[in-house]
Each structure stands twice: as C-alpha cells, then as structure tokens.
Design a protein around this motif. Structure first.
Motif, PDB file in Angstrom:
ATOM      1  N   ASP A 132       0.838  -1.199   0.000  1.00  0.00           N
ATOM      2  CA  ASP A 132       0.000   0.000   0.000  1.00  0.00           C
ATOM      3  C   ASP A 132       0.876   1.253   0.000  1.00  0.00           C
ATOM      4  O   ASP A 132       0.660   2.190  -0.774  1.00  0.00           O
ATOM      5  CB  ASP A 132      -0.902  -0.081   1.245  1.00  0.00           C
ATOM      6  N   ALA A 133       1.902   1.258   0.862  1.00  0.00           N
ATOM      7  CA  ALA A 133       2.785   2.424   0.982  1.00  0.00           C
ATOM      8  C   ALA A 133       3.662   2.617  -0.252  1.00  0.00           C
ATOM      9  O   ALA A 133       4.095   3.727  -0.546  1.00  0.00           O
ATOM     10  CB  ALA A 133       3.660   2.282   2.224  1.00  0.00           C
TER      11      ALA A 133
ATOM     12  N   TRP B 196      16.929   8.575  -0.284  1.00  0.00           N
ATOM     13  CA  TRP B 196      17.566   8.392  -1.587  1.00  0.00           C
ATOM     14  C   TRP B 196      18.351   9.630  -2.017  1.00  0.00           C
ATOM     15  O   TRP B 196      19.117   9.580  -2.959  1.00  0.00           O
ATOM     16  CB  TRP B 196      16.510   8.034  -2.640  1.00  0.00           C
ATOM     17  N   ILE B 229      11.596   7.553   4.236  1.00  0.00           N
ATOM     18  CA  ILE B 229      11.361   6.766   3.035  1.00  0.00           C
ATOM     19  C   ILE B 229      10.137   7.370   2.338  1.00  0.00           C
ATOM     20  O   ILE B 229       9.051   7.371   2.909  1.00  0.00           O
ATOM     21  CB  ILE B 229      11.070   5.300   3.400  1.00  0.00           C
ATOM     22  N   PRO B 230      10.321   7.918   1.150  1.00  0.00           N
ATOM     23  CA  PRO B 230       9.169   8.548   0.485  1.00  0.00           C
ATOM     24  C   PRO B 230       8.079   7.523   0.164  1.00  0.00           C
ATOM     25  O   PRO B 230       8.364   6.478  -0.406  1.00  0.00           O
ATOM     26  CB  PRO B 230       9.772   9.121  -0.800  1.00  0.00           C
ATOM     27  N   MET B 231       6.842   7.835   0.542  1.00  0.00           N
ATOM     28  CA  MET B 231       5.716   6.914   0.328  1.00  0.00           C
ATOM     29  C   MET B 231       5.020   7.239  -0.989  1.00  0.00           C
ATOM     30  O   MET B 231       4.934   8.388  -1.382  1.00  0.00           O
ATOM     31  CB  MET B 231       4.684   7.057   1.448  1.00  0.00           C
ATOM     32  N   GLU B 232       4.466   6.205  -1.588  1.00  0.00           N
ATOM     33  CA  GLU B 232       3.768   6.360  -2.860  1.00  0.00           C
ATOM     34  C   GLU B 232       2.265   6.236  -2.727  1.00  0.00           C
ATOM     35  O   GLU B 232       1.507   6.840  -3.454  1.00  0.00           O
ATOM     36  CB  GLU B 232       4.232   5.262  -3.825  1.00  0.00           C
ATOM     37  N   GLY B 233       1.829   5.403  -1.832  1.00  0.00           N
ATOM     38  CA  GLY B 233       0.407   5.065  -1.777  1.00  0.00           C
ATOM     39  C   GLY B 233      -0.318   5.780  -0.659  1.00  0.00           C
ATOM     40  O   GLY B 233       0.059   6.855  -0.218  1.00  0.00           O
TER      41      GLY B 233
END
Lengths: 256, 256
Positions: A132-133, B196, B229-233
């Motif tokens: 999900d993340a 990153w 940590i960059p999240m996407e969802g």
C-alpha cells in the motif's frame, strides 16, 4: 445490550474470526480497533454491523455516533463477550463486521505484487501494508498463501485492505493477468541478479516466496528473471516481509 | 532423564525464559531449535547446558553427539517438560542455555544501529536479523527497548545474536560512542529528507524509533539529521522493522 454468546451476531463474528471458508460463505470479515474502523468509514467500505462495549474510548464513542448517523447497525455487547472475540490481549472495545469486497485490478497495471506461499499472518499483513505504501496497484494471492482476511493479517495490514486490490487467483489466472499487461515477472530469489543492477522501471510483477521453502514451482515457471538483495554480513537470508519490502521500495526508488 | 519440574536445570531454564532481570542475574539466556543451536556451536558460543527430548530429529541427535564430544553438559528431559518450556506450539526437541556474552563493538565503526523503544519482540528480532545481513557493526539498545535476549527476539533473530555485537547502553554512553567515532546520527522520521537523496556513505549511526510513539526525546536530541522513506500510496507509515530494514539496505546500496 447483547450478553449471550448464542446471539446470532456474536456467533457470526466468532465464525468470521475462524476459517477462510466461513468468511467466503458469509461474504464478510471482521476488523477491530478504533483506527481501523475509522479507516473503513473514510474508505466508504460496506458495513454489515458493528459491536462495541463500555471500555470504548471517547474517540471510539464519537465513531459509534457517526456510524449510527450513517444508518449502520451498531450494538453494545458485554465486556466478557468482547474479550472472547478479541484475538489480542488488549481489546479496543470496537469490532466491525465488514463486507468481503474486492477493489478492481486496474487495466494495464505496471506494478503488481504476487505473494506466494506466505504462511505467517503477520508477514502477510506487513507485506500488504508495505505494498500500500509503495503504491503497488494490486496484490495477487495464489493458492497456499494465508487468507488475507484472517484477523491477524487484517490487523498487521493497518488499513491496506481498504485501499489495495487484493485478489486470490489460480496460477493460470495470474499468468493471464501478467501476459495481458505485458509484465516482466521478477522472482525474489537468493541466487538472482542484484536488484540494484536490474532495471525495475519496466511494467512488472514481483513475486515474493514463502518463509520456509521459498517460491513454488509454478512461481518459478512464471518468472522471467530472478533478483536478489546482496547481503553484507553473516546472515543467510532475510525475513520474507523484510525482503519483499526492500524490493518494493527499490522499485519506488528507481521510478522516481 | 529429567522428569521433575523442580529439577534445578528446568527451574533455571524456565526463569531465563521470563524477565530480563533473571537473565542478567544468571548471565545466561535460552535458545531453542536445532538450527540455532548449530549456529551457536559454529560461532564457538559459550554453553551452560543443553536439554533435549525424544522428539528430536536425526539431525538434532547428530548435534547432541557433537555437543557431548565437546564436553558440553547435555541431558534428556521428558516431552511434557520440553513442551512446557517451549514458547511455540511446535517445540523442536532441543533447547540450549547459553552464556549471556557480548561481542565487542569495533573501534571506529562506520555503521551502527540504534533501536529506540522497539517494544515488539518480533520486530526487534527481525531488525537484528536484518542488521546482521546488512553488515551493521553493532546494535545499541537504549533503555525502554525490549530485551534482545528474550525468547521471541532470539527466535526472530535467526542467529544474529552470535555474529552481531548487541549492547544495552544509556543515552550518555550512546552519545559518547557516536562522538568518539565521529558518526553522523540519522533518525528515521516521517518528515525527514528522502533517504535516496541523502549521502549515507559517511560514517553513521541510524536510529529507528518505536512502533507507537516513534523516537524518544533523547534520540531526537542526539540526531544530526532526519531521513525518511518517500511513500507512494495511501499508507501513513511502515512497520518499524520494515522501515529500519529498507534504510539499512539503502546504506548498503550506496556503499557498494
């Protein structure tokens, strides 16, 4: 207030906390805790009914009022019943019976996760939470993986179930989905190419194998390539949820 | 064969499976399972004694013979005693009482892990396992983190305890260690810089905060920088063991 363990709602909730068959037949599953039930509301998820007891927090009582105002059936039960239904030592005083629905798999996905023979419910839930993340578009569960709607999986998923399409599929169906979207299938495996030296920007499905035996034969047959996480120290392997999570976020990193 | 639950060895093993205080006072801890006991032998770890029962596998019996030939005290116990000492539903038939020893922290380390307020034993053990695989040189445990030698932590660590220096320290001691090795201290925190886009090749200590409240005040004070940590969802956060593991392997990746 419900006080009898023979009450139909209590009997249904107890059955749904058990075997996958019960959940499939009833088309429902159980989720407990204020925060997760709040997330179900936010996601407009279908409710069957909600049970709570007098240990519920103030925030939980606000939630109960909001559920009632939406026309959702809410009933108070005795604390001893709530404790008997809670899988944890510390029940949060609220438990929802929700519809067992599936979000659709998007057309032409470019990031699918396939969880093969993951048996530990905590690991499965953690992998769903990470998927999900990481923005995975769907999770496919072949036969032999633990049921994603078992109570411990739902708890460890931390709301992933409301946002992520999670589908149990046969290997034939998984192959069809992968082929029709033209996905490269990468299998996480110790002997594979370094994930840092593999181009993960192309449309792909990532297969994570089980804790004990690793990936199954059908998973190996489906995979185009094997990738691995290069180890530095003395350990032979990583926890399955950790390995899957590192690889999912490597995909995110490369696609930035 | 030992059959009495009042036998001193059984009483000691049971005590060591309980509170940290018992382990500290006796200077010993318990590890069960054929594979982990094999790893203790390979690592030349100090044994106090070993208990087994008649359910032990052939591989386990070879191990028992090898332990005896090394002069280690090995005793057979009844199956009911073994079951009562096993934390899992499936005892493996062998249990070792080992010395509570610490491997030394290397001089001038360039990769330390600080686990702050990690309460869940499975998460702590998983983080130790990953730290071992990522080549972290030592793990420092400030007060309020779960004891690293508790049975569930040892089990999830999968042998990390034999290879990785694991030290319980006060925050003053942790500060001294970090300063004397000239380490940058990076705290994993939602609002931090992208991992990153942060140079992680410099000598550093990585702080992972607890599951519930995140990092403590002393951890925030010690840290020079925050990374995330960059999240996407849609998920708000990751499991603590997963977040720590992703960051550790980002350090490995950058240092390749």
């Amino acid at each position: 207030m419900i006080t009898s363990s023979q009450n139909p709602k209590i009997k249904l909730a107890r059955a749904l906390l058990g075997r996958p068959k019960e959940r499939l037949e009833a088309g429902a599953f159980v989720m407990d805790g204020v925060r997760l039930v709040e997330e179900a509301v936010i996601s407009n998820w279908g409710f069957v009914f909600v049970l709570y007891d007098d240990s519920l927090s103030e925030r939980g009582m606000v939630l109960v009022e909001s559920l009632k105002s939406r026309g959702i059936e809410v009933e108070m039960i005795s604390s001893s019943l709530m404790t008997s239904l809670s899988g944890t030592g510390t029940p949060q005083g609220i438990l929802a019976v929700l519809e067992l629905a599936q979000l659709p798999i998007p057309n032409l996905p470019n990031f699918l996760l396939i969880l093969d023979q993951i048996r530990d419910p905590g690991n499965l839930g953690t992998l769903l939470r990470t998927a999900d993340a990481a923005g995975a578009q769907a999770v496919l569960l072949p036969p032999e993986t633990t049921d994603a709607f078992a109570p411990k999986v739902v708890r460890a998923g931390m709301g992933a179930h409301f946002r992520l399409p999670i589908h149990s599929k046969t290997w034939e169906e998984i192959e069809q989905i992968s082929k029709s979207a033209n996905l490269q299938v990468f299998l996480a495996d110790m002997g594979g190419l370094s994930c840092w030296e593999t181009d993960l920007r192309q449309p792909l499905a990532l297969v994570i194998g089980g804790e004990a035996q690793g990936a199954s034969q059908p998973a190996r047959k489906l995979a185009n390539k094997q990738i691995s996480i290069p180890m530095e120290g003395g350990a032979e392997s990583l926890n399955a949820a950790v390995a899957g999570s590192i690889l999912m976020f490597e995909i995110v990193r490369q696609r930035k």
